[in-house]
Motif scaffolding. Structure first.
Motif, PDB file in Angstrom:
ATOM      1  N   GLY A  42       0.814  -1.220   0.000  1.00  0.00           N
ATOM      2  CA  GLY A  42       0.000   0.000   0.000  1.00  0.00           C
ATOM      3  C   GLY A  42       0.842   1.262   0.000  1.00  0.00           C
ATOM      4  O   GLY A  42       0.545   2.224  -0.713  1.00  0.00           O
ATOM      5  N   ARG A  43       1.921   1.268   0.800  1.00  0.00           N
ATOM      6  CA  ARG A  43       2.816   2.440   0.824  1.00  0.00           C
ATOM      7  C   ARG A  43       3.476   2.640  -0.540  1.00  0.00           C
ATOM      8  O   ARG A  43       3.607   3.769  -1.024  1.00  0.00           O
ATOM      9  N   LEU A  44       3.889   1.543  -1.166  1.00  0.00           N
ATOM     10  CA  LEU A  44       4.510   1.644  -2.491  1.00  0.00           C
ATOM     11  C   LEU A  44       3.498   2.119  -3.535  1.00  0.00           C
ATOM     12  O   LEU A  44       3.828   2.923  -4.409  1.00  0.00           O
ATOM     13  N   LEU A  45       2.272   1.640  -3.436  1.00  0.00           N
ATOM     14  CA  LEU A  45       1.228   2.093  -4.365  1.00  0.00           C
ATOM     15  C   LEU A  45       0.931   3.577  -4.166  1.00  0.00           C
ATOM     16  O   LEU A  45       0.656   4.293  -5.130  1.00  0.00           O
ATOM     17  N   ASP A  46       0.978   4.050  -2.930  1.00  0.00           N
ATOM     18  CA  ASP A  46       0.743   5.475  -2.654  1.00  0.00           C
ATOM     19  C   ASP A  46       1.788   6.367  -3.325  1.00  0.00           C
ATOM     20  O   ASP A  46       1.516   7.532  -3.618  1.00  0.00           O
ATOM     21  N   GLN A  47       2.979   5.837  -3.569  1.00  0.00           N
ATOM     22  CA  GLN A  47       4.050   6.612  -4.203  1.00  0.00           C
ATOM     23  C   GLN A  47       3.872   6.720  -5.719  1.00  0.00           C
ATOM     24  O   GLN A  47       4.545   7.522  -6.357  1.00  0.00           O
ATOM     25  N   ARG A  48       2.980   5.927  -6.283  1.00  0.00           N
ATOM     26  CA  ARG A  48       2.774   5.931  -7.731  1.00  0.00           C
ATOM     27  C   ARG A  48       1.733   6.998  -8.084  1.00  0.00           C
ATOM     28  O   ARG A  48       0.613   6.948  -7.600  1.00  0.00           O
ATOM     29  N   PRO A  49       2.071   7.945  -8.954  1.00  0.00           N
ATOM     30  CA  PRO A  49       1.122   9.008  -9.277  1.00  0.00           C
ATOM     31  C   PRO A  49       0.028   8.574 -10.256  1.00  0.00           C
ATOM     32  O   PRO A  49      -1.044   9.160 -10.276  1.00  0.00           O
ATOM     33  N   GLN A  50       0.278   7.551 -11.049  1.00  0.00           N
ATOM     34  CA  GLN A  50      -0.701   7.158 -12.056  1.00  0.00           C
ATOM     35  C   GLN A  50      -1.765   6.231 -11.460  1.00  0.00           C
ATOM     36  O   GLN A  50      -1.525   5.518 -10.509  1.00  0.00           O
ATOM     37  N   ARG A  51      -2.949   6.300 -12.057  1.00  0.00           N
ATOM     38  CA  ARG A  51      -4.040   5.420 -11.656  1.00  0.00           C
ATOM     39  C   ARG A  51      -3.751   4.005 -12.130  1.00  0.00           C
ATOM     40  O   ARG A  51      -3.114   3.813 -13.158  1.00  0.00           O
ATOM     41  N   MET A  52      -4.251   3.046 -11.376  1.00  0.00           N
ATOM     42  CA  MET A  52      -4.093   1.664 -11.795  1.00  0.00           C
ATOM     43  C   MET A  52      -5.256   0.839 -11.278  1.00  0.00           C
ATOM     44  O   MET A  52      -5.953   1.237 -10.348  1.00  0.00           O
ATOM     45  N   LEU A  53      -5.451  -0.294 -11.910  1.00  0.00           N
ATOM     46  CA  LEU A  53      -6.473  -1.248 -11.503  1.00  0.00           C
ATOM     47  C   LEU A  53      -5.770  -2.522 -11.075  1.00  0.00           C
ATOM     48  O   LEU A  53      -4.985  -3.093 -11.836  1.00  0.00           O
ATOM     49  N   LEU A  54      -6.030  -2.963  -9.863  1.00  0.00           N
ATOM     50  CA  LEU A  54      -5.468  -4.195  -9.341  1.00  0.00           C
ATOM     51  C   LEU A  54      -6.591  -5.227  -9.322  1.00  0.00           C
ATOM     52  O   LEU A  54      -7.559  -5.088  -8.582  1.00  0.00           O
TER      53      LEU A  54
END
Length: 108
Positions: A42-54
């Protein structure tokens, strides 16, 4: 005998979380606890500026889903088992409705 719907063992969950984390971010940190692994993802995903679908496939129990729900403010999650529990969002079965539901969940 365990059914397909039985919750994955902690080891399987940790392995799945580590695999997802490596695939998405390249990070190879491993944890013994699925919740800690999920919080790290979750912390790593928070660092990503682009939207994504998991897309989370073969997630039958809430225990399996919980570690994937940490963080990721730009990340939509789609739980994709055959049967969905009441209160769990799932797209309609028809492709047009599925696409529309996904676009709405991604803010488009």
């Amino acid at each position: 005998m365990a059914s397909k719907r039985s919750a994955a063992s902690g080891g399987q969950m940790r392995g799945g979380l580590a695999e997802v984390t490596r695939f998405i971010t390249g990070d190879t940190t491993e944890f013994d606890d699925p919740d800690l692994a999920g919080a790290h993802l979750g912390r790593l995903l928070d660092q990503r500026p682009q939207r994504m679908l998991l897309v989370l496939d073969d997630v039958w129990e809430d225990e399996q889903l919980a570690p994937f729900l940490h963080g990721g403010r730009h990340c939509a999650r789609l739980r994709a088992p055959e049967t969905v529990k009441p209160g769990m969002w799932a797209p309609a079965r028809r492709p047009a409705h599925t696409t529309e539901a996904l676009l709405v969940s991604l803010g488009r």
